[in-house]
Scaffold this motif. Structure first.
Motif, PDB file in Angstrom:
ATOM      1  N   SER A   1      45.623 -43.533  -4.067  1.00 23.06           N
ATOM      2  CA  SER A   1      45.427 -43.286  -5.489  1.00 23.06           C
ATOM      3  C   SER A   1      44.110 -42.540  -5.646  1.00 23.06           C
ATOM      4  O   SER A   1      43.171 -42.756  -4.879  1.00 23.06           O
TER       5      SER A   1
ATOM      6  N   PHE B   1      40.961 -40.952  -8.291  1.00 21.01           N
ATOM      7  CA  PHE B   1      40.252 -41.311  -9.516  1.00 21.01           C
ATOM      8  C   PHE B   1      39.120 -40.318  -9.773  1.00 21.01           C
ATOM      9  O   PHE B   1      38.567 -39.730  -8.846  1.00 21.01           O
TER      10      PHE B   1
ATOM     11  N   SER C   1      41.469 -44.522  -3.329  1.00 16.75           N
ATOM     12  CA  SER C   1      41.761 -45.866  -2.859  1.00 16.75           C
ATOM     13  C   SER C   1      43.045 -45.812  -2.052  1.00 16.75           C
ATOM     14  O   SER C   1      44.038 -45.250  -2.510  1.00 16.75           O
TER      15      SER C   1
ATOM     16  N   GLY D   1      44.494 -48.561  -1.243  1.00 15.59           N
ATOM     17  CA  GLY D   1      45.087 -49.860  -1.484  1.00 15.59           C
ATOM     18  C   GLY D   1      44.365 -50.981  -0.774  1.00 15.59           C
ATOM     19  O   GLY D   1      44.714 -52.151  -0.916  1.00 15.59           O
ATOM     20  N   GLY D   2      43.323 -50.638  -0.041  1.00 16.48           N
ATOM     21  CA  GLY D   2      42.536 -51.632   0.667  1.00 16.48           C
ATOM     22  C   GLY D   2      41.435 -52.193  -0.202  1.00 16.48           C
ATOM     23  O   GLY D   2      41.517 -52.174  -1.424  1.00 16.48           O
ATOM     24  N   ASN D   3      40.380 -52.638   0.402  1.00 14.94           N
ATOM     25  CA  ASN D   3      39.352 -53.382  -0.310  1.00 14.94           C
ATOM     26  C   ASN D   3      38.180 -52.548  -0.788  1.00 14.94           C
ATOM     27  O   ASN D   3      37.199 -53.105  -1.265  1.00 14.94           O
ATOM     28  N   GLN D   4      38.224 -51.242  -0.657  1.00 17.17           N
ATOM     29  CA  GLN D   4      37.127 -50.440  -1.176  1.00 17.17           C
ATOM     30  C   GLN D   4      37.630 -49.094  -1.639  1.00 17.17           C
ATOM     31  O   GLN D   4      38.727 -48.668  -1.293  1.00 17.17           O
ATOM     32  N   PHE D   5      36.809 -48.468  -2.456  1.00 20.55           N
ATOM     33  CA  PHE D   5      37.022 -47.086  -2.841  1.00 20.55           C
ATOM     34  C   PHE D   5      36.155 -46.201  -1.949  1.00 20.55           C
ATOM     35  O   PHE D   5      35.122 -46.622  -1.453  1.00 20.55           O
TER      36      PHE D   5
ATOM     37  N   PHE E   1      34.052 -42.746  -2.252  1.00 21.90           N
ATOM     38  CA  PHE E   1      33.514 -41.876  -3.292  1.00 21.90           C
ATOM     39  C   PHE E   1      33.002 -40.570  -2.722  1.00 21.90           C
ATOM     40  O   PHE E   1      32.448 -40.531  -1.611  1.00 21.90           O
TER      41      PHE E   1
END
Lengths: 116, 111
Positions: free
Chosen positions: B32, B34, B93, B95-99, B101
């Protein structure tokens, strides 16, 4: 609606001192995160938590510690501050983990820390 | 691994000019994407998002289209205002635990 609240907003530390950056969220989010933002480097994940009592390391955990005793609070502890820890620190929360990542984070307004 | 590359700033535009901020990404699977905005002295705020290829995210006159074939998610606005002056971050992302950037692009709009 407070969202994610961080304190303090600014702090100057001397080398070797310790401090705790506070983070509180009132959205009942189960996931919380600490990032640091260095100029020209984007945001790097320090630690994250998937719920009360559970924490895990991110990309850059060295020199930091966290705890998550409640859903609302996720403090970040700096032990023996070093100049390399001069940065802006952001706390964030999200409603769920993977899958809720699609919904994005809610960020606090940041803590600007200088170590001299 | 995952990464995001944004165009270098700073960007300075006159009011009502057209804005493009380029963002490309590297990721496994189907991330995803952003855009976040950071106004002076504030934390990051979600501006828009897209969760699958060809999706268009939009908000406050800003748009970005998820292009899988070019691995891009460029941010555009047809007519910028002084109030759009901020730093813009592209993020992904998996889908894991961090973005993940990008480094951020500073935009200044002058009257």
């Amino acid at each position: 609606n407070a969202g994610v609240t961080q304190t303090p907003k600014f702090r100057i530390l001397k080398i070797g001192q310790s401090m705790t950056l506070q983070c509180t969220q009132d959205m009942n989010h189960n996931y919380m995160y600490w990032y640091r933002q260095d100029p020209g480097m984007g945001l790097k994940l320090i630690y994250y938590s998937v719920g009360a009592g559970i924490t895990d390391k991110g990309e850059v955990p060295n020199g930091y510690n966290v705890s998550r005793s409640t859903t609302e609070d996720f403090p970040l502890r700096l032990e023996l501050a070093a100049p390399s820890q001069t940065s802006v620190y952001f706390c964030a929360s999200s409603q769920r983990g993977s899958g809720s990542a699609h919904y994005g984070y809610t960020f606090g307004s940041g803590t600007r820390l200088t170590v001299v | 691994g995952n990464s995001v590359t944004q165009m270098e700033g700073p960007v300075t535009l006159s009011e009502e000019a057209f804005l493009t901020i380029n963002c490309t990404y590297t990721a496994t699977g189907y991330p995803s994407l952003f855009w976040y905005v950071q106004y002076p002295g504030e934390g990051l705020q979600l501006l828009l998002k897209a969760t699958k290829a060809d999706d268009k995210g939009s908000n406050k006159g800003f748009e970005a289209t998820y292009r899988k074939e070019t691995t891009s998610f460029h941010l555009e606005k047809g007519s910028v205002q002084v109030s759009d002056s901020a730093v813009y971050f592209c993020a992904l992302s998996d889908g894991g635990n961090q973005f993940y950037f990008g480094t951020g692009t500073s935009l200044t709009v002058i009257p």
